[in-house]
Design an enzyme around this catalytic site. Structure first.
Site, mmCIF file in Angstrom:
data_model
loop_
_atom_site.group_PDB
_atom_site.id
_atom_site.type_symbol
_atom_site.label_atom_id
_atom_site.label_comp_id
_atom_site.label_asym_id
_atom_site.label_seq_id
_atom_site.Cartn_x
_atom_site.Cartn_y
_atom_site.Cartn_z
ATOM 1 N N LYS A 12 3.063 1.333 -4.098
ATOM 2 C CA LYS A 12 2.531 0.732 -4.256
ATOM 3 C C LYS A 12 3.280 0.809 -5.703
ATOM 4 O O LYS A 12 3.489 0.061 -6.937
ATOM 5 C CB LYS A 12 0.733 1.164 -5.319
ATOM 6 C CG LYS A 12 -0.098 0.692 -3.488
ATOM 7 C CD LYS A 12 -0.638 0.847 -3.805
ATOM 8 C CE LYS A 12 -1.906 0.380 -2.516
ATOM 9 N NZ LYS A 12 -3.933 0.454 -2.973
ATOM 10 N N GLY B 126 -7.513 11.912 -7.314
ATOM 11 C CA GLY B 126 -5.772 10.603 -6.856
ATOM 12 C C GLY B 126 -5.409 10.042 -8.099
ATOM 13 O O GLY B 126 -6.752 9.404 -8.411
ATOM 14 N N SER C 137 1.132 -1.432 0.084
ATOM 15 C CA SER C 137 0.185 0.029 0.321
ATOM 16 C C SER C 137 0.594 1.575 -0.080
ATOM 17 O O SER C 137 2.155 0.972 -0.657
ATOM 18 C CB SER C 137 -1.041 -0.013 0.915
ATOM 19 O OG SER C 137 -1.830 0.710 1.422
#
Length: 291
Positions: free
Chosen positions: A73, A133, A69
């Protein structure tokens, strides 16, 4: 846990920073126990500075694999041996599988997002979407939504080092799928407001709303939302984010946190590691039970 661990137990990790808030260890360890599988899942605080050593440990310790995470990533990709087609298209990985020393990267975030909405009776096909995002969660969500038939995807991101990557990804989505994708400056509030007014689904795939930013939201004015849209915040700790509060104040009919998405992306990763179906209903009851 103590009764299950023996000399044959295989380790699966979660590498991210911060990560102590994660519900993934609870999810996977309970699923392993339910099915009688000899695995253990642990969270490790790993950032870009110690990522290379952490990935080497997957091979050195003969781990079955790891979840990945923020902020790893995208940074993890050079350390892997292979990528599946979706991860390659996204340029992001959230699941690593170790097959006899060969590390393959996958992305299940987009699958989790689409499945979470389907569980609520919502199909992304034909929908206009806004995503804030363009990092490790936002990109797989955009890509999978496009693959599943979203009509239009507008991606808003700060003008930082991710912005050109987002532009490339949007071009790729437009060229390789039936969706139209575009990238917009998050700093342009008028453009952002207009996009929200015309969309069917809004997904905040940033870390705004969690940790030190738990009292923050990218949308603070309820008038920017309309009641017939979907608002999903990928953050699930806290369970109700500031964004969700604003959406509820606006009377939005469908407001969700990231728990169901987290569950479904986890189920997809579980399948990759174990070749077994996660007992999703059982795990959902554990995760969604009242504290």
């Amino acid at each position: 846990m103590a009764e299950r661990i023996d000399g044959h137990t295989l380790l699966i990790g979660l590498m991210a920073y911060p990560i102590r808030h994660s519900m993934s260890p609870t999810m996977h360890n309970n699923a392993f126990a339910k099915l009688g599988l000899n695995y253990a899942y642990l969270a490790f605080e790993v950032d870009n500075n110690n990522l290379a050593d952490a990935v080497l440990s997957i091979k050195a310790l003969d781990m079955r694999g790891s979840n990945v995470s923020m902020p790893n990533k995208q940074k993890i990709i050079p350390y892997l041996d292979r990528l599946d087609s979706a991860a390659e298209m996204c340029g992001a990985v959230n699941t690593v599988v170790n097959d006899n020393g060969v590390l393959t990267g996958y992305t299940t975030d987009g699958i989790g997002f689409v499945k979470a909405l389907k569980n609520e009776g919502i199909d992304v096909s034909g929908k206009k979407m806004v995503i804030t995002g363009a990092g490790g969660a936002g990109t797989p969500i955009a890509v999978q939504s496009a693959l599943d038939g979203a009509a239009e995807i507008k991606i808003f991101n700060q003008e930082d080092d991710i912005y050109p990557v987002a532009q490339h990804n949007a071009q790729m989505i437009t060229e390789r799928t039936n969706s139209t994708a575009s990238v917009h400056h998050l700093e342009d509030k008028d453009d952002f407001k207009e996009a929200l007014a015309g969309c069917d689904i809004y997904c905040d795939a940033t870390n705004v709303g969690m940790g030190k930013l738990k009292d923050k939201t990218l949308v603070s004015d309820p008038s920017w939302f309309h009641k017939d849209m979907v608002v999903l915040d990928t953050v699930y700790s806290p369970r109700e984010t500031k964004l969700m509060q604003v959406a509820q104040e606006a009377g939005v009919n469908h407001v969700f946190n990231g728990l169901e998405m987290m569950l479904e992306q986890g189920a997809a990763a579980f399948k990759l590691w174990t070749d077994e179906e996660m007992p999703v209903d059982y795990i959902r009851n554990l995760l969604f039970s009242e504290d």
